[in-house]
Design a protein around this motif. Structure first.
Motif, short mmCIF file in Angstrom:
data_model
loop_
_atom_site.label_atom_id
_atom_site.label_comp_id
_atom_site.label_asym_id
_atom_site.label_seq_id
_atom_site.Cartn_x
_atom_site.Cartn_y
_atom_site.Cartn_z
N ALA A 23 -6.03 4.64 -5.19
CA ALA A 23 -6.62 3.36 -4.08
C ALA A 23 -6.64 3.87 -2.81
O ALA A 23 -7.55 3.99 -1.92
N ARG A 24 -5.29 4.39 -2.18
CA ARG A 24 -4.94 4.91 -0.88
C ARG A 24 -5.71 6.12 -0.54
O ARG A 24 -6.54 6.24 0.54
N PHE A 25 -5.89 7.17 -1.59
CA PHE A 25 -6.76 8.48 -1.07
C PHE A 25 -8.06 7.85 -1.19
O PHE A 25 -9.00 8.50 -0.49
N GLN A 26 -8.43 7.07 -2.05
CA GLN A 26 -10.12 6.80 -1.80
C GLN A 26 -10.41 5.97 -0.55
O GLN A 26 -11.35 6.41 0.06
N LYS A 27 -9.58 5.12 -0.33
CA LYS A 27 -9.79 4.37 1.17
C LYS A 27 -9.77 5.63 2.23
O LYS A 27 -10.74 5.32 3.14
N GLU B 140 1.07 -1.29 0.19
CA GLU B 140 -0.02 -0.11 0.07
C GLU B 140 0.87 1.13 0.08
O GLU B 140 1.61 1.48 0.76
N TRP B 141 0.52 2.26 -0.89
CA TRP B 141 1.27 3.46 -1.03
C TRP B 141 0.93 4.32 0.34
O TRP B 141 -0.29 4.16 0.62
N SER B 142 1.86 5.03 0.65
CA SER B 142 1.77 6.04 1.67
C SER B 142 2.45 7.27 1.49
O SER B 142 3.72 7.07 0.88
N PRO B 143 2.10 8.42 1.69
CA PRO B 143 2.62 9.59 1.41
C PRO B 143 4.12 9.83 2.40
O PRO B 143 3.76 9.42 3.61
N LEU C 234 -3.74 9.14 7.02
CA LEU C 234 -2.51 9.06 6.07
C LEU C 234 -1.09 9.22 6.91
O LEU C 234 -0.15 8.72 6.21
N GLY C 235 -1.03 9.82 7.92
CA GLY C 235 0.24 9.98 8.45
C GLY C 235 1.15 11.07 8.09
O GLY C 235 2.30 11.19 8.68
N GLN C 236 0.47 12.11 7.17
CA GLN C 236 1.07 13.28 6.76
C GLN C 236 0.17 14.36 6.40
O GLN C 236 -1.04 14.09 6.52
N GLN C 237 0.44 15.52 6.88
CA GLN C 237 -0.38 16.70 6.93
C GLN C 237 -1.06 16.98 5.55
O GLN C 237 -0.39 16.84 4.49
N VAL C 238 -2.42 17.12 5.20
CA VAL C 238 -3.10 17.44 4.11
C VAL C 238 -3.28 19.01 4.21
O VAL C 238 -4.07 19.44 5.14
N ILE C 239 -2.76 19.72 3.54
CA ILE C 239 -2.66 21.32 3.63
C ILE C 239 -3.50 21.85 2.56
O ILE C 239 -3.38 21.61 1.45
N VAL C 240 -4.54 22.20 2.94
CA VAL C 240 -5.58 22.99 2.12
C VAL C 240 -5.02 24.29 1.67
O VAL C 240 -4.45 25.22 2.36
#
Length: 334
Positions: A277-281, A35-38, A69-75
């Motif tokens: 797939a990872r982002f969808q999940k 599984e991909w992870s950022p 995700l374990g990483q910041q999602v920055i808007v």
């Protein structure tokens, strides 16, 4: 395959090696490894300014997805240009999993019909991830406008053709199209004043610089509850629980009228399937989380959760539907 597995395959008998690999491939540890992870923060581009439905949904989703995700999602809010600025930037970004776009009915379904020289293609330039939510549109007037419901607003507008105006979050925005639908349905002549986002539009509505506006509930509802604007109709098929006393447009004499905006998550075209797939999940998990569920419910937003192919089909169908609205209203921009 890691070095230990390669060593086992080289040293062991073929049958034993194959059996070992089969067991490892079927294990949860192997699935997790695939599984991909950022590995660094992810940008989420929002094509409108702060203060509207897009901003509210983006920030609620980003907070929850940052956790999983374990990483910041920055808007990053990048309003203006009918949403083209942020959408084009996303289309041209590297398809490496570190740039996402909050897609919107305006940018993906309306702009292609309104703008003959659109610098992106909704079908070709993006990889859909998930349709997140639908937000009903509401129609409001400033407190100095002498209208208490849709009928009185229509009568006022017809008594002063071309004099009243309404604001939207920009040309091609959901509020723009919703009000144009209302104009067509009611036969009124009201001038459009575009802004760079719902926040700027609402500021002028509160100040009395525009007469009316249409937007999702997050942008207008708090001000209505504070008595600073008056909501005269909702564009959904049914009344909203947060506005039980406000009738729908359809209830007020215009059957079949329905208008809502929607939001979805997309990546640049060419983004690898494991990334999608990872982002969808994580997006679907976020929609089911308590924090996002409560935020959507507070704003009368409906969680959806369609996957990549269903979302792609939805975008295509919405492009046809809103394209017809654009053509009937004779809307066109360069």
């Amino acid at each position: 395959m890691n070095p230990i597995h390669r060593f086992l395959c080289w040293r062991a008998a073929p049958a034993l090696a194959l059996a070992s690999l089969a067991v490892l491939a079927g294990s949860p540890a192997a699935a997790a490894a695939d599984e991909w992870s950022p590995q660094r923060p992810v940008r989420l581009l929002v094509p409108y300014g702060p203060g509207g439905s897009s901003d509210v949904i983006a920030r609620a989703m980003a907070a929850e997805m940052s956790r999983t995700l374990g990483q910041q999602v920055i808007v990053e809010n990048k309003g203006g240009g009918q949403g083209v600025i942020a959408t084009m930037e996303a289309a041209r970004a590297e398809p490496d999993g570190y740039t996402l776009l909050l897609g919107h009915v305006g940018t993906l379904a309306v702009n292609p019909a309104m703008m003959p020289n659109l610098p992106y293609d909704p079908q070709r330039d993006f990889a859909p991830i998930a349709l997140l939510a639908k937000v009903p549109m509401i129609f409001a007037v400033g407190k100095n406008v002498p209208a208490t419901d849709l009928a009185s607003f229509v009568a006022l507008a017809k008594s002063k053709p071309g004099v009243l105006n309404y604001g939207s979050a920009g040309n091609g925005s959901a509020g723009h199209l919703a009000f144009e639908m209302l104009k067509t349905a009611t036969g009124i002549d009201v001038m459009h004043v575009p802004y760079k986002g719902t926040g700027a539009q609402t500021t002028d509505l509160l100040a009395g610089n525009i007469d009316a506006a249409s937007a999702g509930t997050p942008g207008l509802l708090p001000h209505a509850q504070a008595g600073k604007v008056r909501i005269i109709a909702v564009g959904s098929a049914r009344r909203l629980p947060v506005l039980p006393d406000v009738p729908t447009v359809a209830e007020q004499g215009y059957p079949g009228f329905e208008s809502s905006q929607w939001f979805g998550l997309l990546a640049p075209a060419g983004t690898p399937a494991p990334v999608i797939a990872r982002f969808q999940k994580d997006a679907l998990a976020a929609l089911q989380s308590q924090s996002v569920s409560e935020r959507l419910a507070h704003d009368s937003s409906e969680p959806v959760g369609l996957g990549p192919q269903a979302f792609a089909d939805f975008i295509q169908a919405e492009g046809q539907r809103w394209g017809e609205v654009v053509r009937r209203a004779k809307l066109r921009t360069e």
